[in-house]
Design an enzyme around this catalytic site. Structure first.
Site, PDB file in Angstrom:
ATOM      1  N   LYS A  33       0.984  -1.236   0.149  1.00 51.98           N
ATOM      2  CA  LYS A  33      -0.062  -0.172  -0.005  1.00 51.98           C
ATOM      3  C   LYS A  33       0.835   1.290   0.029  1.00 51.98           C
ATOM      4  CE  LYS A  33      -2.216  -0.845   4.031  1.00 51.98           C
ATOM      5  NZ  LYS A  33      -1.360  -1.753   4.429  1.00 51.98           N
ATOM      6  N   ARG A  67      -8.918   0.929  10.252  1.00 53.13           N
ATOM      7  CA  ARG A  67      -8.468  -0.419  10.308  1.00 53.13           C
ATOM      8  C   ARG A  67      -9.375  -1.458  10.863  1.00 53.13           C
ATOM      9  NH1 ARG A  67      -1.937  -1.400  10.688  1.00 53.13           N
ATOM     10  NH2 ARG A  67      -1.338   0.268   9.290  1.00 53.13           N
ATOM     11  N   ARG A  76      12.176  -6.095   4.263  1.00 48.09           N
ATOM     12  CA  ARG A  76      11.860  -4.632   4.014  1.00 48.09           C
ATOM     13  C   ARG A  76      12.703  -3.803   4.894  1.00 48.09           C
ATOM     14  NH1 ARG A  76       5.836  -2.271   4.799  1.00 48.09           N
ATOM     15  NH2 ARG A  76       6.112  -2.886   6.904  1.00 48.09           N
ATOM     16  N   ARG A  88      12.029  -1.524  10.463  1.00 47.50           N
ATOM     17  CA  ARG A  88      11.216  -1.226  11.307  1.00 47.50           C
ATOM     18  C   ARG A  88      11.223  -2.089  12.650  1.00 47.50           C
ATOM     19  NH1 ARG A  88       5.548  -0.086   8.695  1.00 47.50           N
ATOM     20  NH2 ARG A  88       4.914  -1.062  10.634  1.00 47.50           N
ATOM     21  N   ARG A 132       0.649  -8.930  13.898  1.00 43.77           N
ATOM     22  CA  ARG A 132      -0.033  -7.897  13.071  1.00 43.77           C
ATOM     23  C   ARG A 132      -1.073  -8.614  12.156  1.00 43.77           C
ATOM     24  NH1 ARG A 132       5.103  -5.327  10.589  1.00 43.77           N
ATOM     25  NH2 ARG A 132       3.819  -3.598   9.598  1.00 43.77           N
TER      26      ARG A 132
END
Ligand code: AMP
Length: 223
Positions: free
Chosen positions: A15, A90, A132, A165, A176
């Site tokens: 996203k 969310r 990532r 992160r 998550r």
């Protein structure tokens, strides 16, 4: 026409990457609750400390705090022609809160509100998340596995040291996902019923997803 886009999808579904491209081409601000919350955490404020106690467990931050942050952001001048919401709402509760916020911030009657669902199989996502890295200075996002970086620690765009992160570890990533499936996934039906949802195959390449995304925006506006 004011363009208001909502991006829904599991963590790592791309996203953020697509929002950055759309934000540049459509000249719309990219509003990413995750980044706004991380800024709050870095500021060391009481709200930041509270937010962090949920973020480090992969859980949703309380709705009062997130709604306040979003409302303040959507009232800013740069949102007058529209915005892209990445990672908000969310939960069904947040979607209802957003309806109320939009009533307050939209004086314009001519609005194009569209929601996009970025669909990718879960196992591909875990792999994307743990690989990532991002640049803290220019915001470029990299995947160490699929992108052939000369130096895996340095941003090719601006030369800064890349960071991972804190919540992109496999353990927190799995939590998550649990949060996503329990609380965020019901939004797909919610926006589908309203007739404003487009599903995108987010396992395709960045270029293909972007082509499908912009094609869907144009078709919707022209229909
Ligand atoms: P993200 O950067 O979108 O992956 O978000 C990182 C973390 O910030 C999430 O795991 C949540 O703890 C928190 N967060 C982001 N957006 C929201 C939201 N809309 N509501 C509640 N918590 C959020």
């Amino acid at each position: 026409m004011k363009q208001e886009f909502i991006f829904i999808g599991p963590p790592g579904s791309g996203k953020g990457t697509q929002t950055k491209l759309l934000s540049k081409d459509y000249n719309l601000p990219h509003i990413d609750t995750g980044s706004l919350l991380r800024e709050e955490v870095s500021s060391g404020s009481e709200n930041g400390k509270l937010a962090n106690s949920f973020m480090e467990k992969g859980q949703l931050v309380p709705i009062e705090l997130v709604s306040q942050i979003i409302k303040n952001r959507l009232l800013k001048d740069d949102c007058k022609n529209g915005f892209i919401l990445d990672g908000y709402p969310r939960s069904l509760e947040q979607a209802e809160a957003l309806d109320n916020i939009l009533k307050e911030v939209n004086s314009d009657t001519n609005i194009n509100l569209q929601a996009f669902y970025f669909n990718v199989p879960e196992e591909r996502l875990i792999e994307r998340l743990v690989n990532r890295r991002s640049c803290p200075r220019c915001g470029t996002i990299y995947n160490l596995k699929t992108m052939n970086l000369k130096n895996k620690e340095i941003c090719e765009n601006c030369g800064s040291k890349l960071v991972q992160r804190d919540d992109d570890t496999e353990e927190i990533a799995r939590k998550r996902f649990d949060t996503y499936f329990a609380q965020t996934e019901p939004l797909i039906e919610f926006y589908k019923k309203r007739g404003i949802l487009t599903e995108l195959d987010a396992s395709l390449s960045i270029e293909e997803i972007y082509k499908n995304l912009t094609g869907a925006i144009k078709n919707y506006v022209n229909s």
